[in-house]
Design a protein around this motif. Structure first.
Motif, short mmCIF file in Angstrom:
data_model
loop_
_atom_site.label_atom_id
_atom_site.label_comp_id
_atom_site.label_asym_id
_atom_site.label_seq_id
_atom_site.Cartn_x
_atom_site.Cartn_y
_atom_site.Cartn_z
N GLU A 326 -0.40 -6.25 -1.11
CA GLU A 326 -0.08 -4.42 -1.76
C GLU A 326 -0.92 -4.58 -2.95
OE1 GLU A 326 3.23 -1.42 -2.57
OE2 GLU A 326 3.50 -2.30 -0.37
N ARG A 327 -1.30 -3.46 -3.38
CA ARG A 327 -1.76 -3.19 -4.94
C ARG A 327 -1.25 -2.02 -5.85
NH1 ARG A 327 -6.86 -0.23 -6.52
NH2 ARG A 327 -7.98 -0.54 -8.38
N ILE A 328 -0.13 -2.10 -6.38
CA ILE A 328 0.93 -1.11 -7.19
C ILE A 328 -0.22 -0.77 -8.34
CG2 ILE A 328 3.10 -0.54 -7.66
CD1 ILE A 328 3.93 -2.71 -6.01
N VAL A 329 -0.36 0.75 -9.14
CA VAL A 329 -0.98 0.66 -9.61
C VAL A 329 -0.33 1.56 -9.99
CG1 VAL A 329 -2.89 2.09 -10.89
CG2 VAL A 329 -2.98 0.60 -8.61
N ILE A 330 0.45 1.04 -11.89
CA ILE A 330 1.14 2.05 -12.61
C ILE A 330 0.43 3.00 -13.71
CG2 ILE A 330 3.25 2.43 -13.97
CD1 ILE A 330 3.70 0.63 -11.10
N PRO A 331 0.78 4.96 -13.46
CA PRO A 331 0.14 4.81 -14.29
C PRO A 331 0.25 4.59 -16.14
CG PRO A 331 1.81 5.86 -12.88
CD PRO A 331 2.16 4.43 -12.70
N VAL A 332 -0.36 5.45 -16.48
CA VAL A 332 -0.83 5.06 -18.71
C VAL A 332 -0.17 6.76 -18.83
CG1 VAL A 332 -2.06 3.17 -18.90
CG2 VAL A 332 -2.85 5.17 -18.65
#
Length: 347
Positions: A326-332
Motif C-alpha cells: 500500500e502507498r500512503i501519501v501524506i499531505p504537506v
C-alpha cells in the motif's frame, strides 16, 4: 605519549561477498547454512570470497533461519537520527511501538547505499519482527534475498525500487509545485531550486514538481537554475552566495530540504539580501517563525508519517503475513511567514 589505534574497518556485508563471488545473496546464505542445491565449484568460490573479505558469517548463518517466535523488536533505518525531521519520525514510531511493548532498534543511513544494506543485514541478523526503512540504494531488489519472506517491510519518506512493499511519504511532487507556484504568483520569473543528490528519490520528485509549476505558468525551464548535490547547509550556503553573485541572479529560491534551507538563510543574511530575495523552504525548520522576515515553508508532517508507517507495520504483524503493498501519501502544508511573499524588484 598518547597511542592512537587505527580506525576500525567497515563491516563487510553479505552483499559484498555475493558481488565478489559473482553470485546472489541467497546463494551465499545457502553455502553458509550448508544447504543443498549449490554446485561444488560455486560453493568453493563463495567460501574463497568469504575468506578473502574476512567476512564473519557465523552469527548471520545461525540467525538468518527464522522461527515463528517474536522478538518484540523492529528495525528502523533513517536518513540521520540527528536531523530534526528524521528524529520526529523516530519518536512517533517509538510511541506506537511502546504501546505494544516493542523495542525499536534505530540506525542512520547517511545516504550511503552500502550502509543501507549493512543496516538491513544487521537487523535481520538480530531477528527483528519487521523493518521500517528509508532507502537510498539505486534498487532495493537485494531485499528479496536478504529479508525473510514473512518479515513485513515498510518504507518511510522514500519509495523503493525493485521491491514491492508498503511506503509512507510526503506528497513531494505537489509540495515542490506549491512552493514554486507561490513564488510565481508573486511575479517571480527567475527562480532557483536547490536540491539534494538526484540519486535520492525525494530530490527527484521535488525537481519534477518544481518544473511542472514552471510549465503551468508558461515559464521556460531553462530560465530557472537548478543546483543539485547539496547534502548539507555549508554546501547550500556556498551555492546561494555563487548564485546571487552571477548576472541575472534569481529573485526567488526554493530550497529542497531543511538543511539546505538553513544554508540559504545564512547566505542571504551574510549578503544582506534576506529582504529582497524570496525564499520558500521544503520542510519546516526550528525558529523559522522568529526570523525577520519569517521563513515561508512547505511543511511536512513527520510525526504523521512515522505513526502511519508504524501502524502499517503492526497491521501486517497482527495479520501474521505481509499484506498487499500500500502507498500512503501524506499531505504537506504551505505556511506563509514573509520570506516567500517578497516580490521581485521592478524592472
Amino acid at each position: 605519549m598518547t597511542s592512537l589505534s587505527a580506525p576500525k574497518p567497515p563491516r563487510v556485508t553479505i552483499r559484498e561477498v555475493a558481488r565478489h563471488a559473482g553470485v546472489g545473496i541467497k546463494t551465499v546464505s545457502r553455502v553458509v547454512n550448508d544447504e543443498p542445491n549449490v554446485a561444488p565449484a560455486t560453493a568453493t568460490r563463495v567460501r574463497a570470497s568469504i575468506e578473502a573479505l574476512h567476512w564473519e558469517p557465523d552469527a548471520h548463518a545461525a540467525n538468518l533461519r527464522r522461527t515463528t517466535t517474536r522478538t518484540r523488536s523492529v528495525g528502523l533505518l533513517l536518513g540521520s537520527v540527528s536531523n530534526p525531521f528524521a528524529a520526529t519520525m523516530h519518536r512517533a514510531i517509538e510511541d506506537v511501538a511502546a504501546h505494544r511493548d516493542v523495542a525499536v532498534f534505530a540506525s542512520s543511513l547517511d545516504d550511503d547505499p552500502e550502509r543501507e544494506v549493512a543496516a538491513v543485514e544487521a537487523f535481520v541478523r538480530r531477528k527483528v519482527d519487521g523493518l521500517i526503512l528509508t532507502c537510498v540504494a539505486e534498487s532495493q531488489d537485494y531485499l528479496a534475498e536478504l529479508v525473510p519472506p514473512e518479515m513485513p517491510v515498510v518504507f518511510v519518506d522514500r519509495e523503493p525500487s525493485g521491491y514491492a512493499a508498503d511506503s509512507v511519504h510526503s506528497d513531494n511532487l505537489a509540495g515542490a509545485g506549491v512552493a514554486a507556484r507561490h513564488l510565481l504568483s508573486f511575479g517571480h520569473r527567475r527562480l532557483a531550486l536547490l536540491i539534494d543528490r538526484r540519486s535520492i528519490w525525494t530530490a527527484r520528485e521535488r525537481e519534477r514538481g518544481f518544473l511542472a509549476a514552471l510549465a503551468d505558468f508558461g515559464v521556460p525551464a531553462d530560465s530557472a537554475t537548478i543546483v543539485a548535490d547539496l547534502s548539507d547547509q555549508d554546501a547550500a550556503e556556498r551555492a546561494v552566495m555563487t548564485l546571487l553573485g552571477a548576472p541575472d541572479a534569481p529573485t526567488a529560491i526554493v530550497s529542497g530540504q531543511n538543511l539546505i534551507t538553513i544554508g540559504a538563510v545564512h547566505a542571504l543574511r551574510k549578503l544582506g539580501r534576506h529582504r529582497d530575495v524570496a525564499l520558500v523552504g521544503f520542510d519546516d525548520v526550528e525558529l523559522a517563525d522568529l526570523l525577520e522576515p519569517g521563513l515561508t515553508v512547505v511543511a511536512q508532517r513527520p510525526r504523521e508519517m512515522g505513526r502511519a508507517a508504524a501502524e502499517r507495520l503492526f497491521t501486517s504483524l497482527d495479520a501474521g503475513q505481509r499484506l498487499a503493498a500500500e502507498r500512503i501519501v501524506i499531505p504537506v502544508d504551505l505556511i506563509p511567514r514573509g520570506s516567500g511573499e517578497i516580490r521581485p524588484p521592478r524592472a
